[in-house]
Design a protein around this motif. Structure first.
Motif, PDB file in Angstrom:
ATOM      1  N   VAL A  83       0.848  -1.197   0.000  1.00 26.94           N
ATOM      2  CA  VAL A  83       0.000   0.000   0.000  1.00 26.94           C
ATOM      3  C   VAL A  83       0.882   1.245   0.000  1.00 26.94           C
ATOM      4  O   VAL A  83       0.633   2.202  -0.738  1.00 26.94           O
ATOM      5  N   GLU A  84       1.923   1.219   0.797  1.00 27.60           N
ATOM      6  CA  GLU A  84       2.846   2.350   0.835  1.00 27.60           C
ATOM      7  C   GLU A  84       3.490   2.580  -0.533  1.00 27.60           C
ATOM      8  O   GLU A  84       3.573   3.715  -1.010  1.00 27.60           O
ATOM      9  N   ALA A  85       3.919   1.499  -1.175  1.00 29.20           N
ATOM     10  CA  ALA A  85       4.552   1.620  -2.491  1.00 29.20           C
ATOM     11  C   ALA A  85       3.578   2.196  -3.516  1.00 29.20           C
ATOM     12  O   ALA A  85       3.950   3.055  -4.324  1.00 29.20           O
ATOM     13  N   GLU A  86       2.340   1.746  -3.484  1.00 31.44           N
ATOM     14  CA  GLU A  86       1.357   2.245  -4.441  1.00 31.44           C
ATOM     15  C   GLU A  86       1.006   3.701  -4.159  1.00 31.44           C
ATOM     16  O   GLU A  86       0.872   4.505  -5.085  1.00 31.44           O
ATOM     17  N   LEU A  87       0.860   4.058  -2.901  1.00 29.23           N
ATOM     18  CA  LEU A  87       0.589   5.452  -2.551  1.00 29.23           C
ATOM     19  C   LEU A  87       1.741   6.336  -3.024  1.00 29.23           C
ATOM     20  O   LEU A  87       1.525   7.382  -3.647  1.00 29.23           O
ATOM     21  N   GLU A  88       2.960   5.918  -2.753  1.00 32.03           N
ATOM     22  CA  GLU A  88       4.131   6.687  -3.192  1.00 32.03           C
ATOM     23  C   GLU A  88       4.180   6.799  -4.710  1.00 32.03           C
ATOM     24  O   GLU A  88       4.500   7.861  -5.244  1.00 32.03           O
ATOM     25  N   ARG A  89       3.859   5.714  -5.412  1.00 33.49           N
ATOM     26  CA  ARG A  89       3.863   5.734  -6.877  1.00 33.49           C
ATOM     27  C   ARG A  89       2.866   6.771  -7.389  1.00 33.49           C
ATOM     28  O   ARG A  89       3.172   7.562  -8.285  1.00 33.49           O
ATOM     29  N   GLN A  90       1.675   6.771  -6.804  1.00 35.47           N
ATOM     30  CA  GLN A  90       0.649   7.713  -7.246  1.00 35.47           C
ATOM     31  C   GLN A  90       1.022   9.160  -6.912  1.00 35.47           C
ATOM     32  O   GLN A  90       0.808  10.063  -7.727  1.00 35.47           O
ATOM     33  N   LEU A  91       1.572   9.370  -5.741  1.00 33.96           N
ATOM     34  CA  LEU A  91       1.982  10.723  -5.367  1.00 33.96           C
ATOM     35  C   LEU A  91       3.124  11.214  -6.253  1.00 33.96           C
ATOM     36  O   LEU A  91       3.152  12.378  -6.657  1.00 33.96           O
ATOM     37  N   ARG A  92       4.053  10.333  -6.579  1.00 33.61           N
ATOM     38  CA  ARG A  92       5.168  10.684  -7.466  1.00 33.61           C
ATOM     39  C   ARG A  92       4.644  11.056  -8.853  1.00 33.61           C
ATOM     40  O   ARG A  92       5.048  12.065  -9.442  1.00 33.61           O
ATOM     41  N   ALA A  93       3.715  10.266  -9.376  1.00 36.80           N
ATOM     42  CA  ALA A  93       3.136  10.547 -10.692  1.00 36.80           C
ATOM     43  C   ALA A  93       2.407  11.886 -10.673  1.00 36.80           C
ATOM     44  O   ALA A  93       2.492  12.670 -11.629  1.00 36.80           O
ATOM     45  N   ARG A  94       1.730  12.170  -9.582  1.00 39.56           N
ATOM     46  CA  ARG A  94       1.020  13.444  -9.447  1.00 39.56           C
ATOM     47  C   ARG A  94       2.009  14.606  -9.456  1.00 39.56           C
ATOM     48  O   ARG A  94       1.795  15.617 -10.135  1.00 39.56           O
ATOM     49  N   ARG A  95       3.102  14.468  -8.701  1.00 44.63           N
ATOM     50  CA  ARG A  95       4.121  15.527  -8.670  1.00 44.63           C
ATOM     51  C   ARG A  95       4.739  15.729 -10.050  1.00 44.63           C
ATOM     52  O   ARG A  95       4.992  16.864 -10.467  1.00 44.63           O
ATOM     53  N   ARG A  97       3.324  15.165 -12.979  1.00 44.17           N
ATOM     54  CA  ARG A  97       2.350  15.860 -13.835  1.00 44.17           C
ATOM     55  C   ARG A  97       2.336  17.346 -13.504  1.00 44.17           C
ATOM     56  O   ARG A  97       2.289  18.184 -14.407  1.00 44.17           O
ATOM     57  N   GLN A  98       2.406  17.665 -12.218  1.00 44.07           N
ATOM     58  CA  GLN A  98       2.419  19.070 -11.815  1.00 44.07           C
ATOM     59  C   GLN A  98       3.679  19.767 -12.322  1.00 44.07           C
ATOM     60  O   GLN A  98       3.617  20.899 -12.780  1.00 44.07           O
ATOM     61  N   ALA A  99       4.821  19.089 -12.233  1.00 42.29           N
ATOM     62  CA  ALA A  99       6.088  19.681 -12.663  1.00 42.29           C
ATOM     63  C   ALA A  99       6.084  19.958 -14.165  1.00 42.29           C
ATOM     64  O   ALA A  99       6.686  20.930 -14.620  1.00 42.29           O
ATOM     65  N   ARG A 100       5.396  19.116 -14.923  1.00 42.09           N
ATOM     66  CA  ARG A 100       5.301  19.321 -16.373  1.00 42.09           C
ATOM     67  C   ARG A 100       4.276  20.392 -16.718  1.00 42.09           C
ATOM     68  O   ARG A 100       4.111  20.741 -17.876  1.00 42.09           O
ATOM     69  N   GLY A 101       3.569  20.877 -15.698  1.00 44.70           N
ATOM     70  CA  GLY A 101       2.578  21.912 -15.934  1.00 44.70           C
ATOM     71  C   GLY A 101       1.218  21.380 -16.311  1.00 44.70           C
ATOM     72  O   GLY A 101       0.308  22.132 -16.606  1.00 44.70           O
ATOM     73  N   GLY A 102       1.075  20.060 -16.273  1.00 42.06           N
ATOM     74  CA  GLY A 102      -0.207  19.461 -16.611  1.00 42.06           C
ATOM     75  C   GLY A 102      -1.101  19.355 -15.402  1.00 42.06           C
ATOM     76  O   GLY A 102      -0.712  19.675 -14.283  1.00 42.06           O
ATOM     77  N   SER A 103      -2.299  18.928 -15.652  1.00 44.41           N
ATOM     78  CA  SER A 103      -3.250  18.727 -14.565  1.00 44.41           C
ATOM     79  C   SER A 103      -2.801  17.566 -13.726  1.00 44.41           C
ATOM     80  O   SER A 103      -2.352  16.551 -14.230  1.00 44.41           O
ATOM     81  N   ALA A 104      -2.949  17.699 -12.419  1.00 42.01           N
ATOM     82  CA  ALA A 104      -2.609  16.611 -11.510  1.00 42.01           C
ATOM     83  C   ALA A 104      -3.840  15.779 -11.191  1.00 42.01           C
ATOM     84  O   ALA A 104      -3.852  15.037 -10.237  1.00 42.01           O
ATOM     85  N   GLY A 105      -4.866  15.918 -11.988  1.00 43.49           N
ATOM     86  CA  GLY A 105      -6.075  15.110 -11.781  1.00 43.49           C
ATOM     87  C   GLY A 105      -6.865  15.573 -10.587  1.00 43.49           C
ATOM     88  O   GLY A 105      -6.606  15.183  -9.483  1.00 43.49           O
ATOM     89  N   GLY A 106      -7.813  16.430 -10.823  1.00 42.03           N
ATOM     90  CA  GLY A 106      -8.641  16.907  -9.726  1.00 42.03           C
ATOM     91  C   GLY A 106      -8.088  18.166  -9.072  1.00 42.03           C
ATOM     92  O   GLY A 106      -8.657  18.663  -8.133  1.00 42.03           O
ATOM     93  N   ASP A 107      -6.958  18.682  -9.589  1.00 43.76           N
ATOM     94  CA  ASP A 107      -6.361  19.872  -9.003  1.00 43.76           C
ATOM     95  C   ASP A 107      -6.961  21.113  -9.646  1.00 43.76           C
ATOM     96  O   ASP A 107      -6.308  21.842 -10.354  1.00 43.76           O
ATOM     97  N   ARG A 108      -8.206  21.352  -9.423  1.00 42.97           N
ATOM     98  CA  ARG A 108      -8.861  22.518  -9.993  1.00 42.97           C
ATOM     99  C   ARG A 108      -9.103  23.531  -8.893  1.00 42.97           C
ATOM    100  O   ARG A 108      -9.591  23.192  -7.835  1.00 42.97           O
ATOM    101  N   ARG A 109      -8.776  24.744  -9.179  1.00 47.97           N
ATOM    102  CA  ARG A 109      -9.007  25.809  -8.205  1.00 47.97           C
ATOM    103  C   ARG A 109     -10.385  26.408  -8.463  1.00 47.97           C
ATOM    104  O   ARG A 109     -10.794  26.575  -9.592  1.00 47.97           O
ATOM    105  N   VAL A 110     -11.041  26.755  -7.378  1.00 47.46           N
ATOM    106  CA  VAL A 110     -12.343  27.399  -7.483  1.00 47.46           C
ATOM    107  C   VAL A 110     -12.139  28.883  -7.285  1.00 47.46           C
ATOM    108  O   VAL A 110     -11.454  29.319  -6.379  1.00 47.46           O
ATOM    109  N   GLY A 111     -12.767  29.668  -8.158  1.00 49.97           N
ATOM    110  CA  GLY A 111     -12.688  31.114  -7.961  1.00 49.97           C
ATOM    111  C   GLY A 111     -12.054  31.846  -9.053  1.00 49.97           C
ATOM    112  O   GLY A 111     -11.609  31.637 -10.032  1.00 49.97           O
TER     113      GLY A 111
END
Length: 111
Positions: A83-95, A97-111
């Motif tokens: 579970v730890e490995a999978e959580l880390e994998r997903q968090l790494r992939a999210r980071r 995507r963010q570093a490339r300037g893409g959407s991190a999936g669900g990272d939408r700001r309101v306002g």
């Protein structure tokens, strides 16, 4: 209505009540896990459910069990290795995507 019919109906209703109680408990555990992902892992609410589901799918661990483990992790910081490995994998992939300037999936700001 005969006594036998009433008893049968009571038994059906008792089973339904038990199932509803289990569903409420399961929902509560899911909500806690989502809160942990949002607060501790700093995952946006829109992405937390997807991560919970994906961790379950990729580790072959029942969703409710993953939710329980993540809830415990919120204050123990201990997870089973898979579970730890999978959580880390997903968090790494999210980071990444963010570093490339893409959407991190669900990272939408309101306002």
């Amino acid at each position: 209505m005969k006594l036998r019919d009433v008893e049968a109906r009571v038994a059906v209703l008792q089973r339904e009540i038990a199932e509803l109680k289990e569903a409420v408990d399961s929902h509560r555990e899911m909500d806690r896990a989502l809160g942990v992902l949002v607060a501790v892992a700093q995952v946006p609410p829109g992405r937390a459910w997807e991560m919970l589901r994906d961790i379950s799918v990729h580790t072959h661990i029942e969703l409710r069990r993953v939710a329980f483990l993540l809830t415990q992790w919120g204050y123990t910081r201990i997870l089973p290795p898979q579970v730890e490995a999978e959580l880390e994998r997903q968090l790494r992939a999210r980071r990444e995507r963010q570093a490339r300037g893409g959407s991190a999936g669900g990272d939408r700001r309101v306002g």
